[in-house]
Design a protein around this motif. Structure first.
Motif, PDB file in Angstrom:
ATOM      1  N   GLN A 156       0.420  -0.919  -0.244  1.00 25.34           N
ATOM      2  CA  GLN A 156       0.174  -0.119   0.341  1.00 25.34           C
ATOM      3  C   GLN A 156       0.846   0.900  -0.735  1.00 25.34           C
ATOM      4  O   GLN A 156       1.008   2.082  -0.569  1.00 25.34           O
ATOM      5  N   GLY A 157       1.641   1.306   0.603  1.00 27.98           N
ATOM      6  CA  GLY A 157       3.044   2.339   0.585  1.00 27.98           C
ATOM      7  C   GLY A 157       3.775   2.919  -0.686  1.00 27.98           C
ATOM      8  O   GLY A 157       3.432   3.981  -1.133  1.00 27.98           O
ATOM      9  N   ASP A 158       3.921   1.482  -0.723  1.00 27.57           N
ATOM     10  CA  ASP A 158       4.273   1.716  -3.197  1.00 27.57           C
ATOM     11  C   ASP A 158       3.370   2.344  -3.507  1.00 27.57           C
ATOM     12  O   ASP A 158       3.433   2.543  -4.594  1.00 27.57           O
ATOM     13  N   LEU A 159       1.760   1.087  -3.101  1.00 24.71           N
ATOM     14  CA  LEU A 159       0.945   2.514  -4.443  1.00 24.71           C
ATOM     15  C   LEU A 159       0.719   3.547  -4.087  1.00 24.71           C
ATOM     16  O   LEU A 159       0.654   4.303  -5.345  1.00 24.71           O
ATOM     17  N   ALA A 160       0.398   3.741  -3.511  1.00 23.02           N
ATOM     18  CA  ALA A 160       0.977   5.795  -2.852  1.00 23.02           C
ATOM     19  C   ALA A 160       2.209   6.202  -3.186  1.00 23.02           C
ATOM     20  O   ALA A 160       1.993   7.378  -4.465  1.00 23.02           O
ATOM     21  N   LYS A 161       3.436   5.303  -3.414  1.00 18.92           N
ATOM     22  CA  LYS A 161       4.733   6.469  -3.387  1.00 18.92           C
ATOM     23  C   LYS A 161       4.871   6.215  -5.340  1.00 18.92           C
ATOM     24  O   LYS A 161       4.968   7.493  -5.943  1.00 18.92           O
ATOM     25  N   PHE A 162       3.838   5.677  -5.873  1.00 18.80           N
ATOM     26  CA  PHE A 162       4.210   5.558  -7.063  1.00 18.80           C
ATOM     27  C   PHE A 162       2.780   5.660  -7.975  1.00 18.80           C
ATOM     28  O   PHE A 162       2.928   5.539  -9.272  1.00 18.80           O
ATOM     29  N   GLY A 163       1.984   6.566  -7.132  1.00 16.69           N
ATOM     30  CA  GLY A 163       0.659   7.569  -7.620  1.00 16.69           C
ATOM     31  C   GLY A 163      -0.467   6.285  -8.573  1.00 16.69           C
ATOM     32  O   GLY A 163      -0.927   6.218  -9.805  1.00 16.69           O
ATOM     33  N   CYS A 164      -0.595   5.434  -7.500  1.00  7.78           N
ATOM     34  CA  CYS A 164      -1.920   4.535  -7.972  1.00  7.78           C
ATOM     35  C   CYS A 164      -2.796   4.946  -8.016  1.00  7.78           C
ATOM     36  O   CYS A 164      -2.881   5.790  -7.046  1.00  7.78           O
ATOM     37  N   GLY A 193       7.468   2.599 -11.446  1.00 10.55           N
ATOM     38  CA  GLY A 193       6.485   1.949 -10.030  1.00 10.55           C
ATOM     39  C   GLY A 193       5.883   1.073 -10.373  1.00 10.55           C
ATOM     40  O   GLY A 193       5.717  -0.194  -9.707  1.00 10.55           O
ATOM     41  N   VAL A 194       5.433   0.117 -11.572  1.00 11.90           N
ATOM     42  CA  VAL A 194       4.800  -0.901 -12.344  1.00 11.90           C
ATOM     43  C   VAL A 194       5.926  -2.241 -11.572  1.00 11.90           C
ATOM     44  O   VAL A 194       5.834  -3.146 -10.811  1.00 11.90           O
ATOM     45  N   LYS A 195       7.598  -1.586 -12.232  1.00  9.01           N
ATOM     46  CA  LYS A 195       8.005  -2.651 -11.340  1.00  9.01           C
ATOM     47  C   LYS A 195       8.221  -2.910 -10.198  1.00  9.01           C
ATOM     48  O   LYS A 195       8.357  -4.097  -9.907  1.00  9.01           O
ATOM     49  N   GLN A 196       7.988  -1.898  -9.473  1.00  9.12           N
ATOM     50  CA  GLN A 196       8.260  -2.288  -7.721  1.00  9.12           C
ATOM     51  C   GLN A 196       7.454  -2.942  -7.508  1.00  9.12           C
ATOM     52  O   GLN A 196       7.501  -3.740  -6.423  1.00  9.12           O
ATOM     53  N   ILE A 197       6.088  -2.451  -8.161  1.00 10.26           N
ATOM     54  CA  ILE A 197       5.246  -3.454  -7.295  1.00 10.26           C
ATOM     55  C   ILE A 197       4.925  -5.321  -8.107  1.00 10.26           C
ATOM     56  O   ILE A 197       4.742  -5.547  -7.273  1.00 10.26           O
ATOM     57  N   LEU A 198       4.879  -5.313  -8.882  1.00  8.49           N
ATOM     58  CA  LEU A 198       5.769  -6.047  -9.404  1.00  8.49           C
ATOM     59  C   LEU A 198       6.421  -7.425  -8.377  1.00  8.49           C
ATOM     60  O   LEU A 198       6.048  -8.838  -8.307  1.00  8.49           O
ATOM     61  N   ARG A 199       7.569  -6.923  -8.299  1.00 10.02           N
ATOM     62  CA  ARG A 199       8.141  -7.077  -6.811  1.00 10.02           C
ATOM     63  C   ARG A 199       7.621  -7.253  -5.109  1.00 10.02           C
ATOM     64  O   ARG A 199       8.007  -8.387  -4.891  1.00 10.02           O
ATOM     65  N   ASP A 200       6.782  -6.178  -4.888  1.00 12.09           N
ATOM     66  CA  ASP A 200       6.386  -6.102  -4.072  1.00 12.09           C
ATOM     67  C   ASP A 200       4.682  -7.641  -4.266  1.00 12.09           C
ATOM     68  O   ASP A 200       4.590  -8.074  -2.926  1.00 12.09           O
ATOM     69  N   LEU A 201       4.602  -8.200  -4.872  1.00 11.81           N
ATOM     70  CA  LEU A 201       4.239  -8.933  -5.206  1.00 11.81           C
ATOM     71  C   LEU A 201       3.877  -9.965  -4.688  1.00 11.81           C
ATOM     72  O   LEU A 201       3.491 -11.133  -5.053  1.00 11.81           O
ATOM     73  N   ALA A 227      -1.935 -19.821  -8.680  1.00 11.73           N
ATOM     74  CA  ALA A 227      -1.172 -19.551  -9.566  1.00 11.73           C
ATOM     75  C   ALA A 227      -0.989 -18.247 -10.288  1.00 11.73           C
ATOM     76  O   ALA A 227      -2.008 -17.297 -11.063  1.00 11.73           O
ATOM     77  N   ALA A 228       0.376 -17.502  -9.882  1.00 12.46           N
ATOM     78  CA  ALA A 228      -0.227 -15.689 -10.660  1.00 12.46           C
ATOM     79  C   ALA A 228       1.135 -15.445 -11.144  1.00 12.46           C
ATOM     80  O   ALA A 228       2.410 -15.783 -11.608  1.00 12.46           O
ATOM     81  N   TYR A 229       0.312 -15.126 -12.693  1.00  9.11           N
ATOM     82  CA  TYR A 229       1.394 -14.232 -13.639  1.00  9.11           C
ATOM     83  C   TYR A 229       1.019 -12.329 -13.675  1.00  9.11           C
ATOM     84  O   TYR A 229       0.588 -12.277 -13.493  1.00  9.11           O
ATOM     85  N   ALA A 230       2.205 -12.096 -13.433  1.00  2.51           N
ATOM     86  CA  ALA A 230       2.090 -10.503 -13.772  1.00  2.51           C
ATOM     87  C   ALA A 230       3.059  -9.595 -14.792  1.00  2.51           C
ATOM     88  O   ALA A 230       4.430 -10.171 -15.169  1.00  2.51           O
ATOM     89  N   ARG A 231       1.936  -8.805 -15.489  1.00  2.00           N
ATOM     90  CA  ARG A 231       3.228  -8.496 -16.714  1.00  2.00           C
ATOM     91  C   ARG A 231       3.173  -6.478 -16.880  1.00  2.00           C
ATOM     92  O   ARG A 231       2.290  -6.368 -15.912  1.00  2.00           O
ATOM     93  N   THR A 232       4.097  -6.271 -17.209  1.00  2.00           N
ATOM     94  CA  THR A 232       4.637  -4.868 -17.516  1.00  2.00           C
ATOM     95  C   THR A 232       3.521  -4.156 -18.392  1.00  2.00           C
ATOM     96  O   THR A 232       4.005  -4.621 -19.786  1.00  2.00           O
TER      97      THR A 232
END
Length: 284
Positions: A156-164, A193-201, A227-232
Motif C-alpha cells: 500500500q505504501g508503494d502504491l501511494a508512492k508510485f501514484g496508483c 512504479g510498475v516494476k516495484q509493484i511487481l517485486r512487491d507482489l 498460480a499468478a502471472y504479472a506483466r508490465t
C-alpha cells in the motif's frame, strides 16, 4: 503477445527462499520451449499411492468421526447455508513476473495516457474463450481507492508512492465451474512504479496483494494451490491469478498457464489505449 517466463528483475535483489515459478513446459496455448522441470517435489507428485489395510481402516474410522461431527454442527447451527466468504489475505503459490513491457513503451508514463479507466473498458470482456476453456465474468470492481482494494502495508505504501489512482478487479468462472481466474489492472504513474509493484507482489516478500473478489457459486480463492502471472503494460501492472476451483493441485503448471492466458485476454482494452497514444490522441 505471449508471456515470457523469466525470473525477477535485478541481480542485486536480496536472496529469498525458493518459490515455485510458473514456467512454460509445453502448454497447448504457447509454443513449446523444451520440457522444463517438473514443479512437483519428488515425494509430492499427483498420483495414486497404496496404503496398508491398517492405515486405511484407521482413516475410515477417522472419517466417520469427522462426518458425525459435521452433522452435529449443521444441526446445531441450522445447516450452514451461508456461502464461504473470500479470505482477505491471499498469496499465490506460484508467481512469475515479466518486467519487460515490450510493445507498451509508448505509454510507459501516464502523461502519454492520462484518461482514467472507465467501467465500460474494464469490464467489456463479459466472456473469455480459448481452446478448451470458456469463462464468464462473475464479479467486478473498479476503485480509485488503491489502499482499500489491497492488503499489506508495504504494498500500500508503494502504491501511494508510485501514484496508483485506480485498481480494476474481476473474477471469472469457467463454464464447467472447474476453474476460477482473477484479473487485476493497477494504474500507476510510470513503468518504474510498475516494476516495484511487481517485486512487491512476489509472495516471498509478503508485502501484500490486491484483495480478490469472491465469485458466486464456487469456493473462495485462497485455500489451496494458485498460480499468478504479472506483466508490465506500460504504466499498468496487469495480474492474473488462477486456480482449480477450491484450490486443488493441477496435474502440471501447463494447465494454469493455459487458463491464465485466457484470463489475460481481459486486458485487450489496454491495446486500444496504446493505439490512441501511438496516433498522438491520448484522450485526456
Amino acid at each position: 503477445m505471449k508471456r515470457p517466463f523469466g525470473h525477477a528483475e535485478g541481480a542485486g535483489a536480496a536472496k529469498l527462499p525458493v518459490v515455485i515459478e510458473a514456467r512454460d513446459t509445453g502448454s497447448r496455448e504457447t509454443p513449446g520451449r523444451g520440457r522444463g522441470r517438473d514443479f512437483w517435489p519428488d515425494d509430492d507428485k499427483p498420483g495414486r499411492r497404496l496404503s496398508s489395510p491398517k492405515l486405511l481402516f484407521g482413516a475410515a474410522a477417522a472419517l466417520v468421526a469427522v462426518v458425525v461431527a459435521v452433522v452435529a454442527v449443521m444441526l446445531l447451527t441450522g445447516g450452514g447455508t451461508k456461502e464461504q466468504a473470500a479470505p482477505r489475505e491471499v498469496l499465490p503459490t506460484a508467481y512469475t513476473p515479466d518486467y519487460n513491457g515490450e510493445g507498451f513503451r509508448s505509454i510507459s508514463e501516464r502523461s502519454a495516457d492520462g484518461r482514467v479507466i472507465t467501467e465500460g473498458e474494464a469490464f467489456s470482456a463479459k466472456s473469455l474463450k480459448s481452446t478448451g476453456y470458456s469463462f464468464s465474468l462473475a464479479a467486478s470492481d473498479l476503485s480509485s481507492d488503491c489502499k482499500a482494494a489491497t492488503w499489506g502495508a508495504r504494498l500500500q505504501g508503494d502504491l501511494a508512492k508510485f501514484g496508483c489512482n485506480q485498481i480494476v478487479r474481476s473474477a471469472y468462472v469457467s463454464a464447467d465451474k472447474k476453474h476460477v481466474g482473477h484479473f487485476v489492472v493497477i494504474n500507476l504513474s510510470g513503468v518504474e512504479g510498475v516494476k516495484q509493484i511487481l517485486r512487491d507482489l512476489d509472495p516471498r516478500t509478503k508485502a501484500g496483494w490486491p484483495t480478490l473478489l469472491k465469485a458466486p457459486g464456487v469456493p473462495a480463492t485462497g485455500a489451496g494451490f494458485s498460480a499468478a502471472y504479472a506483466r508490465t503494460y506500460g504504466h499498468y501492472a496487469v495480474l492474473t491469478l488462477v486456480e482449480r476451483a477450491g484450490g486443488a493441485q493441477p496435474a502440471s503448471l501447463n494447465e494454469m498457464i493455459d487458463v491464465s492466458l485466457v484470463i489475460e485476454n481481459a486486458a485487450d482494452f489496454l491495446y486500444g489505449r496504446l493505439d490512441l497514444a501511438s496516433t498522438g490522441t491520448p484522450g485526456q
